[in-house]
Design a protein around this motif. Structure first.
Motif, short mmCIF file in Angstrom:
data_model
loop_
_atom_site.label_atom_id
_atom_site.label_comp_id
_atom_site.label_asym_id
_atom_site.label_seq_id
_atom_site.Cartn_x
_atom_site.Cartn_y
_atom_site.Cartn_z
N MET A 168 -20.04 22.92 -27.07
CA MET A 168 -21.20 23.81 -27.09
C MET A 168 -21.28 24.58 -25.78
SD MET A 168 -23.03 23.66 -29.92
CE MET A 168 -24.57 24.39 -29.32
N TRP A 202 -28.42 23.71 -24.41
CA TRP A 202 -27.69 24.36 -25.49
C TRP A 202 -28.66 25.11 -26.38
CZ3 TRP A 202 -24.85 19.31 -27.42
CH2 TRP A 202 -23.99 18.85 -26.39
N ASN A 203 -28.14 26.06 -27.15
CA ASN A 203 -28.92 26.74 -28.17
C ASN A 203 -29.08 25.76 -29.34
OD1 ASN A 203 -29.51 28.26 -30.64
ND2 ASN A 203 -29.18 30.10 -29.39
N ASP A 211 -30.61 26.00 -32.23
CA ASP A 211 -30.34 26.57 -33.56
C ASP A 211 -28.85 26.54 -33.86
OD1 ASP A 211 -33.00 27.08 -34.10
OD2 ASP A 211 -32.95 29.12 -33.30
N HIS A 212 -28.06 26.90 -32.86
CA HIS A 212 -26.60 26.88 -33.04
C HIS A 212 -26.09 25.44 -33.20
CE1 HIS A 212 -26.14 31.05 -30.91
NE2 HIS A 212 -26.78 31.11 -32.07
N GLN A 235 -26.80 24.48 -36.77
CA GLN A 235 -25.87 25.19 -37.66
C GLN A 235 -24.49 24.55 -37.62
OE1 GLN A 235 -26.08 29.23 -36.25
NE2 GLN A 235 -28.23 29.46 -36.87
N GLY A 236 -24.02 24.24 -36.41
CA GLY A 236 -22.71 23.60 -36.27
C GLY A 236 -22.68 22.23 -36.89
#
Length: 403
Positions: A53, A61-62, A64-65, A68-69
Motif C-alpha cells: 500500500m 493509507w487510503n 477506501d483503496h 477495494q484491494g
C-alpha cells in the motif's frame, strides 16, 4: 490439518516472530504492508503472498483503496483472521473485519485501544483512576477545564503511538496558541493534567477473556522525556512478588476486562503520582509493545510475546485450548539510544549479563538479564553514562529507525 489464511497488516517493519510462528503452526500468511518497506528483511520463508500500500503520509493509507484491494483479494481467498501488527494498524484491521464480517475486534471496541479520548472516557466511567482530562471540541469546556485544573497540562494526539506529538503547556495563553495552531486538526487532540511520577508499562496476553501472562516494568526515563529532549531510553522489569507488580497487575486486569478485550497481546501504561502515590491509567493498545520491549520481556520470563500471540490466534481459529509455559523469574533491563554512528562498537559493553545487542541502525541497544535486580540497575546506569559521554546523538539521522 486444515491450513488457515491469516492476513497480517503492518505499516512498520515488525512481527517477524509472529508470522514465523504462524507458518510453523501450519497456516498461510498474507502480508499487507507499506510500499516503502519492500526491501526490509521480512520472514519471506513464512509469507505466502504480499501486497503493498502506498502511504498518504507516514503510517497512513487510503482506507477506501485498502477496502477495494481487500475486496479483490477476498474473491479468490477465504480469509480466516486479520491481525494488526502495529498500533497504527489496529484501525485498519478493525475496518476490514467490520466490512467483510471477519471475526475479531470491531470498530467499537478498537477505539478503546486506539483513541486516547475514548480510553479515558471508558476508564473514568469504569471507576479506573485517570488524570483529569477534557476533549477540546468546545471553547467553553476548555476554559472551564483550565480554570479548575492547575497547569501544567499536556495536549495529546488521540491516535498517535508512543509519546510523539505531545506538548506540555504551562499557561493558558500557550494552550490557546497551541490549539489555534492545530487548525482543522484540533478535534484530533485531547487536554490532560500533567502528573509528575514514575511511568510503568504492563505487557500481557489474554485468551478467552482470561489474562494468561503479565509482565510489569518501570521506565527509568519516561518516554515523553526521551521523545522531547532526546537521551537514553531505559526500562527494567519488576519482581513478580513486589508490591508494584501486584498493584499494576490488578490495575491492568481492571482496564482490560472493562474495555472488553477478548484475546491477544496488549501493552498498557500507568503512572504512579508523586503527589498521592496512586496508580493512574495512561493508555493501552491491543498489540505487542514497541521499542524492543518484547526482548526485555523474553529475557526475564522466557516468554516470547509475539510467538505466544500467534499460538493464541491459532488456537482460537481451530477451537483448541491454549496454555502458556510457566514464566521464569529473572530481572531484565533494556537500554536504547540514538547515536552518531550507524553501527555501534559493543566491545566495551560486553558482560555476562548481556542477553543480546540489538541491531538497529544509528542506535545502541542492549538487553540485560540477572537474578539480581541491583545488578541489572548497575549495568543500565553504567551503560547510560558511557553512551551520554561518548556516543549520544540528539539530532536524528537521515535514515528513519524502525519503530
Amino acid at each position: 490439518m486444515e491450513k488457515k489464511t491469516i492476513v497480517c497488516i503492518s505499516c512498520y517493519y515488525k512481527g517477524y516472530d509472529f508470522m514465523d510462528e504462524m507458518k510453523q503452526l501450519g497456516n498461510k500468511i498474507i502480508l499487507v504492508t507499506s510500499e516503502n518497506l519492500k526491501e526490509k528483511d521480512w520472514p519471506w520463508h513464512a509469507i505466502d503472498e504480499v501486497f503493498y500500500m502506498p502511504e498518504v503520509k507516514p503510517s497512513v493509507w487510503n482506507l477506501d483503496h485498502l477496502i477495494q484491494g481487500f475486496s479483490f483479494l477476498m474473491q479468490t481467498r477465504k480469509v480466516d483472521a486479520v491481525i494488526a501488527l502495529d498500533d497504527y494498524d489496529v484501525e485498519k484491521a478493525a475496518l476490514i473485519r467490520e466490512s467483510f464480517r471477519i471475526p475479531g475486534m470491531g470498530q467499537t471496541t478498537h477505539r478503546y485501544f486506539r483513541d486516547k479520548l475514548a480510553m479515558r472516557q471508558k476508564a473514568k466511567s469504569s471507576g479506573i483512576n485517570v488524570p483529569e482530562f477534557t476533549a477540546v471540541f468546545n471553547n467553553d469546556e476548555v476554559n472551564d477545564f483550565v480554570e479548575k485544573v492547575p497547569a501544567p497540562w499536556v495536549l495529546k494526539p488521540r491516535s498517535e503511538a508512543s509519546a510523539s506529538g505531545i506538548k506540555k503547556l504551562t499557561s493558558k495563553d500557550d494552550l490557546w496558541e497551541a490549539l489555534n495552531a492545530l487548525g482543522e486538526e484540533r478535534h484530533l487532540f485531547l487536554l490532560e493534567s500533567f502528573k509528575p511520577g514514575d511511568v510503568y508499562h504492563v505487557d500481557s496476553l489474554t485468551f478467552n477473556k482470561e489474562i494468561v501472562f503479565t509482565s510489569a516494568s518501570k521506565y527509568l526515563a519516561p518516554p515523553m522525556q526521551v521523545s522531547h529532549e532526546g537521551g537514553v531510553f531505559r526500562t527494567k522489569t519488576l519482581g513478580r512478588y513486589s508490591d508494584e507488580f501486584k498493584a499494576l497487575e490488578d490495575a491492568n486486569e481492571k482496564v482490560l476486562s472493562n474495555f472488553g478485550l477478548m484475546n491477544g497481546a496488549t501493552h498498557t501504561e500507568f503512572i504512579r503520582s508523586k503527589e498521592d502515590g496512586k496508580y493512574y491509567f495512561l493508555e493501552t493498545s491491543s498489540r505487542v509493545g514497541g521499542a524492543h520491549i518484547p526482548d526485555l520481556v523474553e529475557a526475564s520470563s522466557n516468554i516470547n510475546i509475539w510467538r505466544e500471540w500467534a499460538k493464541i490466534e491459532d488456537a482460537l481459529l481451530r477451537g483448541n485450548h491454549y496454555e502458556i509455559s510457566k514464566p521464569t523469574g529473572y530481572y531484565s533491563g533494556l537500554i536504547i539510544a540514538l547515536i552518531k554512528d550507524k553501527e555501534p562498537n559493543y566491545t566495551e559493553f560486553e558482560s555476562e549479563e548481556v542477553v543480546k545487542f540489538l541491531p538497529i541502525d544509528y542506535h545502541v541497544g542492549i538487553v540485560y538479564k540477572s537474578n539480581d535486580s541491583t545488578v541489572v540497575q548497575e549495568k543500565l546506569d553504567k551503560a547510560a553514562e558511557k553512551i551520554h559521554a561518548e556516543m549520544l546523538n540528539i539530532l536524528p539521522p537521515k535514515s528513519k529507525p524502525t519503530s
